[in-house]
Design a protein around this motif. Structure first.
Motif, PDB file in Angstrom:
ATOM      1  N   SER A 166       0.832  -1.205   0.000  1.00 60.37           N
ATOM      2  CA  SER A 166       0.000   0.000   0.000  1.00 60.37           C
ATOM      3  C   SER A 166       0.870   1.261   0.000  1.00 60.37           C
ATOM      4  N   GLN A 167       2.100   1.131   0.498  1.00 59.18           N
ATOM      5  CA  GLN A 167       2.982   2.298   0.596  1.00 59.18           C
ATOM      6  C   GLN A 167       3.468   2.807  -0.754  1.00 59.18           C
ATOM      7  N   ILE A 168       3.399   1.944  -1.792  1.00 58.65           N
ATOM      8  CA  ILE A 168       3.720   2.453  -3.123  1.00 58.65           C
ATOM      9  C   ILE A 168       2.425   2.615  -3.907  1.00 58.65           C
ATOM     10  N   SER A 169       1.312   2.694  -3.166  1.00 60.45           N
ATOM     11  CA  SER A 169      -0.031   2.906  -3.705  1.00 60.45           C
ATOM     12  C   SER A 169      -0.507   1.796  -4.638  1.00 60.45           C
ATOM     13  N   ALA A 170      -0.028   0.558  -4.419  1.00 62.70           N
ATOM     14  CA  ALA A 170      -0.671  -0.597  -5.039  1.00 62.70           C
ATOM     15  C   ALA A 170      -1.973  -0.802  -4.259  1.00 62.70           C
ATOM     16  N   GLN A 171      -3.078  -1.058  -4.971  1.00 59.08           N
ATOM     17  CA  GLN A 171      -4.373  -0.909  -4.309  1.00 59.08           C
ATOM     18  C   GLN A 171      -4.855  -2.178  -3.626  1.00 59.08           C
ATOM     19  N   ASP A 172      -4.163  -2.560  -2.585  1.00 51.12           N
ATOM     20  CA  ASP A 172      -4.544  -3.756  -1.837  1.00 51.12           C
ATOM     21  C   ASP A 172      -5.471  -3.381  -0.690  1.00 51.12           C
ATOM     22  N   LEU A 173      -5.721  -4.355   0.197  1.00 47.45           N
ATOM     23  CA  LEU A 173      -6.666  -4.133   1.299  1.00 47.45           C
ATOM     24  C   LEU A 173      -6.230  -2.972   2.201  1.00 47.45           C
ATOM     25  N   THR A 174      -4.941  -2.889   2.496  1.00 43.98           N
ATOM     26  CA  THR A 174      -4.460  -1.810   3.366  1.00 43.98           C
ATOM     27  C   THR A 174      -4.622  -0.454   2.691  1.00 43.98           C
ATOM     28  N   TYR A 175      -4.367  -0.422   1.382  1.00 42.78           N
ATOM     29  CA  TYR A 175      -4.572   0.814   0.624  1.00 42.78           C
ATOM     30  C   TYR A 175      -6.027   1.241   0.721  1.00 42.78           C
ATOM     31  N   ALA A 176      -6.942   0.257   0.555  1.00 39.62           N
ATOM     32  CA  ALA A 176      -8.373   0.550   0.649  1.00 39.62           C
ATOM     33  C   ALA A 176      -8.710   1.080   2.041  1.00 39.62           C
ATOM     34  N   ALA A 177      -8.122   0.456   3.076  1.00 36.53           N
ATOM     35  CA  ALA A 177      -8.383   0.903   4.446  1.00 36.53           C
ATOM     36  C   ALA A 177      -7.875   2.334   4.649  1.00 36.53           C
ATOM     37  N   ASN A 178      -6.692   2.635   4.122  1.00 38.07           N
ATOM     38  CA  ASN A 178      -6.157   3.997   4.221  1.00 38.07           C
ATOM     39  C   ASN A 178      -7.094   4.985   3.530  1.00 38.07           C
ATOM     40  N   PHE A 179      -7.594   4.557   2.367  1.00 38.63           N
ATOM     41  CA  PHE A 179      -8.484   5.419   1.585  1.00 38.63           C
ATOM     42  C   PHE A 179      -9.745   5.732   2.382  1.00 38.63           C
ATOM     43  N   VAL A 180     -10.353   4.680   2.941  1.00 38.87           N
ATOM     44  CA  VAL A 180     -11.598   4.873   3.710  1.00 38.87           C
ATOM     45  C   VAL A 180     -11.323   5.769   4.923  1.00 38.87           C
ATOM     46  N   ALA A 181     -10.189   5.514   5.601  1.00 40.52           N
ATOM     47  CA  ALA A 181      -9.853   6.325   6.778  1.00 40.52           C
ATOM     48  C   ALA A 181      -9.690   7.797   6.409  1.00 40.52           C
ATOM     49  N   SER A 182      -9.150   8.030   5.215  1.00 36.81           N
ATOM     50  CA  SER A 182      -8.949   9.422   4.814  1.00 36.81           C
ATOM     51  C   SER A 182     -10.271  10.097   4.452  1.00 36.81           C
ATOM     52  N   ARG A 183     -11.302   9.286   4.182  1.00 37.61           N
ATOM     53  CA  ARG A 183     -12.596   9.857   3.832  1.00 37.61           C
ATOM     54  C   ARG A 183     -13.462  10.129   5.055  1.00 37.61           C
ATOM     55  N   ASN A 184     -13.566   9.129   5.961  1.00 36.58           N
ATOM     56  CA  ASN A 184     -14.512   9.327   7.070  1.00 36.58           C
ATOM     57  C   ASN A 184     -13.830   9.445   8.436  1.00 36.58           C
ATOM     58  N   PHE A 185     -12.504   9.386   8.447  1.00 34.16           N
ATOM     59  CA  PHE A 185     -11.725   9.569   9.686  1.00 34.16           C
ATOM     60  C   PHE A 185     -12.043   8.556  10.774  1.00 34.16           C
ATOM     61  N   ARG A 186     -12.675   7.429  10.408  1.00 31.59           N
ATOM     62  CA  ARG A 186     -12.883   6.359  11.399  1.00 31.59           C
ATOM     63  C   ARG A 186     -11.690   5.422  11.324  1.00 31.59           C
ATOM     64  N   ASN A 187     -10.522   5.944  11.672  1.00 35.35           N
ATOM     65  CA  ASN A 187      -9.283   5.182  11.508  1.00 35.35           C
ATOM     66  C   ASN A 187      -9.319   3.844  12.215  1.00 35.35           C
ATOM     67  N   PHE A 188      -9.657   3.891  13.505  1.00 28.63           N
ATOM     68  CA  PHE A 188      -9.566   2.670  14.291  1.00 28.63           C
ATOM     69  C   PHE A 188     -10.517   1.603  13.779  1.00 28.63           C
ATOM     70  N   GLU A 189     -11.750   2.015  13.480  1.00 28.89           N
ATOM     71  CA  GLU A 189     -12.751   1.053  13.023  1.00 28.89           C
ATOM     72  C   GLU A 189     -12.301   0.363  11.735  1.00 28.89           C
ATOM     73  N   VAL A 190     -11.831   1.166  10.780  1.00 37.33           N
ATOM     74  CA  VAL A 190     -11.494   0.570   9.486  1.00 37.33           C
ATOM     75  C   VAL A 190     -10.243  -0.315   9.595  1.00 37.33           C
ATOM     76  N   TYR A 191      -9.272   0.096  10.410  1.00 34.76           N
ATOM     77  CA  TYR A 191      -8.078  -0.740  10.542  1.00 34.76           C
ATOM     78  C   TYR A 191      -8.383  -2.018  11.316  1.00 34.76           C
ATOM     79  N   LEU A 192      -9.307  -1.920  12.271  1.00 39.84           N
ATOM     80  CA  LEU A 192      -9.704  -3.120  13.000  1.00 39.84           C
ATOM     81  C   LEU A 192     -10.380  -4.111  12.051  1.00 39.84           C
ATOM     82  N   LEU A 193     -11.270  -3.569  11.211  1.00 40.26           N
ATOM     83  CA  LEU A 193     -11.965  -4.420  10.239  1.00 40.26           C
ATOM     84  C   LEU A 193     -10.965  -5.067   9.285  1.00 40.26           C
ATOM     85  N   ALA A 194     -10.016  -4.254   8.796  1.00 37.93           N
ATOM     86  CA  ALA A 194      -9.016  -4.778   7.867  1.00 37.93           C
ATOM     87  C   ALA A 194      -8.161  -5.842   8.558  1.00 37.93           C
ATOM     88  N   ALA A 195      -7.780  -5.574   9.806  1.00 42.88           N
ATOM     89  CA  ALA A 195      -6.961  -6.543  10.547  1.00 42.88           C
ATOM     90  C   ALA A 195      -7.707  -7.867  10.688  1.00 42.88           C
TER      91      ALA A 195
END
Lengths: 220, 216
Positions: A166-195
């Protein structure tokens, strides 16, 4: 804790997360296949090849095993273009994972090859099998049976390590989680779901590989 | 514009390497302590404790270290505590390390013959005494090589702390790359420094393993 977790806010982004998950699965599948192919070639070369080829394989294995995956990824994605090799982020991710798994599986498969008794090889040769037939039917066949569990865990480790792409912006699950977090700022929820998704994927992969192993190595 | 010579790049990377080493050491030592406590719980024979450690290990071994870093970074903040990347990285790496070490050490404890447990319990040793005087002294001999081997993973794991903003070797590499636009050189040097840190550990683990095989 005054903060209330709000998982409902993730619902509108389910398709983004699912796409990320699918990309992670494909990335793992393809680089597993390619990585094991590299590993088989590397291990065979190192055991049976000429000395100079063995030395190259050893250098490759040690270099990869003693540097972090993220640095390998950055080197391929940022470093290689400076040397004239341009890669898309997806290609770079596939390449980095293949090279990484290739090194680890070389070492694992080599251990398996060394565990094959020399008498079996001699027996094969005395049955007029060619070099390739001996390698394919006697050595690799037995080696893979022995190292299958170790290889399975390495595949899962590589799958989990793929979060870094995700750090080179390949669009994997973590990239998607980062994207969602940047949209709704529910960082913890989205990373927990991804984890949890990764955890589920790891457990699923493990039982799938175990089942597959039973089918492949059934005839003893 | 500020110009960076080769030596400027190298010296800056080496300064940042100190933080990689510090973070690795802290994660390894704290992870070892937590891992030892978990090991006592894992082989205690008390079902709830064993279930807890199993779940703990499953979680930390089954999720990406990167996700754990994110969860600690954003999770602690939910309690209204200011989280520095330093704190999140230390905590995540400690727990991650402890899960792997517990699992490695459990394997070593399991390899001790059952008779050792029975003999020591017939001598009226308590569980803690059994572990302290009978099991661990024997298990630790086997444990040294894989533990040293795992320390390589810890050093490599610290590279991920760069993603949450902790300035260590990888982060310094990224920053220097942004300043100098010489990615090939910078990342080669970063990889080389990691190699110099990790290779002696790998080599040591291999040697220790070999020595153990001779002793038996």
């Amino acid at each position: 804790m005054t903060y209330k977790l709000q998982f409902a806010e993730l619902l509108p982004y389910w398709d983004v997360l699912l796409q990320g998950l699918i990309f992670t699965i494909i990335l793992t599948l393809v680089s597993t296949a390619a990585g094991i192919a590299v590993g088989t070639a590397g291990a065979s070369l190192r055991t049976f090849g000429p000395k100079w080829a063995g030395a190259i394989v050893t250098t490759y294995v040690e270099l990869i095993r003693n540097t972090p995956f993220i640095v390998q990824l950055f080197f391929i994605f940022f470093g290689l273009p400076a040397a004239g090799v341009m890669l898309s982020e997806t290609t770079a991710a596939f390449l980095a994972m293949t090279i990484n798994l290739g090194a680890y599986s070389t070492e694992i498969i080599r251990a398996g090859i060394q565990a094959v008794p020399k008498g079996h090889v001699d027996a094969g040769v005395s049955l007029a099998m060619t070099k390739w037939e001996v390698l394919r039917h006697i050595i690799l066949n037995q080696a893979f049976r022995k190292i299958y569990p170790a290889l399975s865990s390495q595949i899962i480790i590589v799958m989990l390590g793929s979060a870094v792409v995700s750090q080179i912006s390949a669009q994997d699950l973590t990239y998607a989680a980062n994207f969602v977090a940047s949209r709704n700022f529910r960082n913890f929820e989205v990373y927990l779901l991804a984890a949890l998704a990764y955890l589920l994927l790891a457990m699923l992969t493990r039982s799938l590989l175990r089942g597959l192993g039973r089918v492949i190595f059934k005839a003893k | 514009m500020l110009q960076f010579s080769f030596w400027d790049i190298l010296s800056n990377l080496l300064i940042a390497t100190q933080w990689t080493i510090v973070l690795s050491l802290i994660a390894f030592v704290c992870g070892g302590v937590v891992g030892l406590i978990l090991l006592f719980m894992r082989v205690s024979g008390v079902t709830p404790l064993e279930w807890f450690t199993k779940g703990y290990i499953e979680f930390f071994q089954g999720t990406p270290l990167l996700m754990q870093l994110f969860l600690f970074f954003f999770g602690i903040a939910l309690f209204g505590v200011e989280v520095s990347p330093w704190m999140a990285a230390t905590l995540a790496l400690t727990f991650w390390t402890s899960a792997f070490l517990t699992e490695i050490w459990r394997g070593c404890v399991d390899s001790i013959p059952k008779g050792q447990w029975e003999a020591s319990s017939s001598l009226a040793l308590t569980y803690i005494e059994q572990m302290r005087y009978v099991i661990l002294p024997q298990a630790s001999r086997i444990a040294v090589a894989p533990t040293v081997g795992f320390s390589v993973q810890v050093v490599k794991g610290t590279a991920l702390a760069s993603i949450i903003g902790f300035v260590e070797l990888t982060k310094a590499g990224t920053m220097l790359n942004n300043a100098t636009f010489r990615p090939f050189l910078v990342y080669s040097l970063v990889a080389l420094i990691y190699f110099c840190l990790c290779y002696p550990l790998s080599w040591g683990a291999k040697k220790l393993e070999g020595r153990l095989n001779v002793a038996r």
